[in-house]
Motif scaffolding. Sequence first.
Motif, short mmCIF file in Angstrom:
data_model
loop_
_atom_site.label_atom_id
_atom_site.label_comp_id
_atom_site.label_asym_id
_atom_site.label_seq_id
_atom_site.Cartn_x
_atom_site.Cartn_y
_atom_site.Cartn_z
N ILE A 144 51.42 -107.20 21.12
CA ILE A 144 50.13 -106.51 21.17
C ILE A 144 49.17 -107.12 22.18
N ASN A 145 49.08 -108.44 22.23
CA ASN A 145 48.08 -109.04 23.11
C ASN A 145 48.49 -109.00 24.58
N ALA A 146 49.76 -108.70 24.85
CA ALA A 146 50.14 -108.41 26.23
C ALA A 146 49.44 -107.14 26.69
N PHE A 147 49.35 -106.15 25.79
CA PHE A 147 48.64 -104.92 26.11
C PHE A 147 47.13 -105.15 26.16
N ILE A 148 46.61 -105.93 25.21
CA ILE A 148 45.16 -106.13 25.11
C ILE A 148 44.63 -106.97 26.27
N TYR A 149 45.24 -108.13 26.50
CA TYR A 149 44.74 -109.06 27.52
C TYR A 149 44.95 -108.55 28.94
N PHE A 150 46.12 -107.92 29.16
CA PHE A 150 46.49 -107.56 30.52
C PHE A 150 46.45 -106.05 30.75
N ALA A 151 45.66 -105.36 29.94
CA ALA A 151 45.55 -103.91 30.11
C ALA A 151 45.15 -103.51 31.53
N PRO A 152 44.16 -104.17 32.15
CA PRO A 152 43.81 -103.79 33.53
C PRO A 152 44.99 -103.93 34.50
N THR A 153 45.78 -104.99 34.33
CA THR A 153 46.94 -105.19 35.21
C THR A 153 48.02 -104.14 34.94
N ILE A 154 48.27 -103.86 33.65
CA ILE A 154 49.30 -102.91 33.28
C ILE A 154 48.96 -101.52 33.80
N PHE A 155 47.67 -101.17 33.76
CA PHE A 155 47.28 -99.81 34.12
C PHE A 155 46.90 -99.66 35.60
N THR A 156 47.16 -100.68 36.39
CA THR A 156 46.81 -100.59 37.81
C THR A 156 47.49 -99.40 38.49
N SER A 157 48.72 -99.12 38.09
CA SER A 157 49.48 -98.04 38.73
C SER A 157 48.99 -96.65 38.36
N THR A 158 48.14 -96.53 37.34
CA THR A 158 47.69 -95.20 36.93
C THR A 158 46.60 -94.67 37.83
N GLY A 159 45.97 -95.52 38.62
CA GLY A 159 44.96 -95.07 39.57
C GLY A 159 43.54 -95.25 39.09
N ASP A 160 43.32 -95.32 37.78
CA ASP A 160 41.96 -95.52 37.25
C ASP A 160 42.03 -96.57 36.15
N VAL A 161 41.92 -97.81 36.54
CA VAL A 161 42.08 -98.92 35.61
C VAL A 161 41.02 -98.89 34.53
N LYS A 162 39.77 -98.66 34.91
CA LYS A 162 38.67 -98.72 33.95
C LYS A 162 38.84 -97.67 32.85
N VAL A 163 39.09 -96.44 33.24
CA VAL A 163 39.22 -95.37 32.26
C VAL A 163 40.42 -95.60 31.35
N SER A 164 41.55 -95.98 31.91
CA SER A 164 42.75 -96.22 31.11
C SER A 164 42.54 -97.35 30.11
N THR A 165 41.89 -98.42 30.55
CA THR A 165 41.66 -99.57 29.68
C THR A 165 40.69 -99.21 28.56
N ILE A 166 39.63 -98.48 28.87
CA ILE A 166 38.66 -98.08 27.84
C ILE A 166 39.29 -97.12 26.85
N LEU A 167 40.14 -96.21 27.33
CA LEU A 167 40.84 -95.30 26.43
C LEU A 167 41.76 -96.07 25.49
N LEU A 168 42.42 -97.10 26.02
CA LEU A 168 43.27 -97.95 25.18
C LEU A 168 42.44 -98.60 24.07
N GLY A 169 41.27 -99.15 24.43
CA GLY A 169 40.41 -99.78 23.43
C GLY A 169 39.90 -98.78 22.40
N ALA A 170 39.55 -97.57 22.84
CA ALA A 170 39.07 -96.55 21.91
C ALA A 170 40.17 -96.13 20.94
#
Length: 329
Positions: A144-170
């Motif tokens: 789980i904390n691989a997703f939580i801590y490194f969400a910005p890195t994981i979602f870099t390929s999606t094109g919108d890191v901020k939106v993807s990371t905030i959606l993950l948190g929501a």
Amino acid sequence: MIFRTLLGLGVGLTSVVIPLYVSELAPEEKRGTLVTVFQISLIFGIFLGYLTFLFNDWKVMLILGFLPGFFLFMIMIICRLPESPYWFREETLTPGESTIFNVRDRNLEKEKKKFKFGDIFESKHRKNLIIGLFLSIAQQFTGINAFIYFAPTIFTSTGDVKVSTILLGAWNVITVFISTLFVDRIGRRPLMIAGNVAMGLSCFVLAIFLTQKSDQTVLAGFFVAIYIAAFESSNGPLFFVCINELFDPTIREMASGFFNALMWLFNFCLSSVFLPVILKYPPAPFYAFGVVGIVCAVFFYKMLPETKGIKLDYSELRRISNKDLAINK
């Protein structure tokens, strides 16, 4: 560095004390629900941290971290929160105190013996120690904390890191209520088994996508959502529930502290190795998380007792220990 260390100590203390305190005050039929509120506050705090991406201001980040702790401190001072009844197990509680503490079992057994930390490793607690170890492993090494801590890195390929990371948190915040709604209805054991199976399978699917290097962004996002929902209905909140229900009152505080420390040690190990590994061979961590999830599901099916509705006293723990679910045999 000093203040980061103090912050770490504060997080460690609250992760032990708050679930333990709530579990000892809550009536048994609502204990699971009330303890999971700790996980809700934890996940909501992480979500607030993600929202700081929108401001790109370190001062906002510090303020959002300061305010909840400050308000909690003020509430504790103003309301003068009582100690739990188990804190007074060596003393005689008056009827008035019993009412304040909402104690269902008025005849708390008194223990005059002074217990040491080493007592949790006695042979009579061995099976519970193994269960506690697997609870700590499942809480961290299912990833789980691989997703939580490194969400910005994981979602870099999606094109919108901020939106993807905030959606993950929501999504984290929304799904954490699954355990709150069902933990005292269907029990801890079914949620733990089903959650670990779902997490394991989701991680295997994500690993296959990464192995094939296929462009399955939407489908991968779906399985990430399944994974998050599974974790927040099982390992996330129920670690704090189960670890405070497994051990009898004589060693509960020490056992809770030990397994929380072990859980945070596993957290450190995971966060230290995840990023280098995923950068070198992306599928590897997810294959490992999948294996851990399935192994933990099998273990919980075989060994984890159902502690829904039990009283946290000696007589009830002894009653369950006579069953074939492995407590203190």
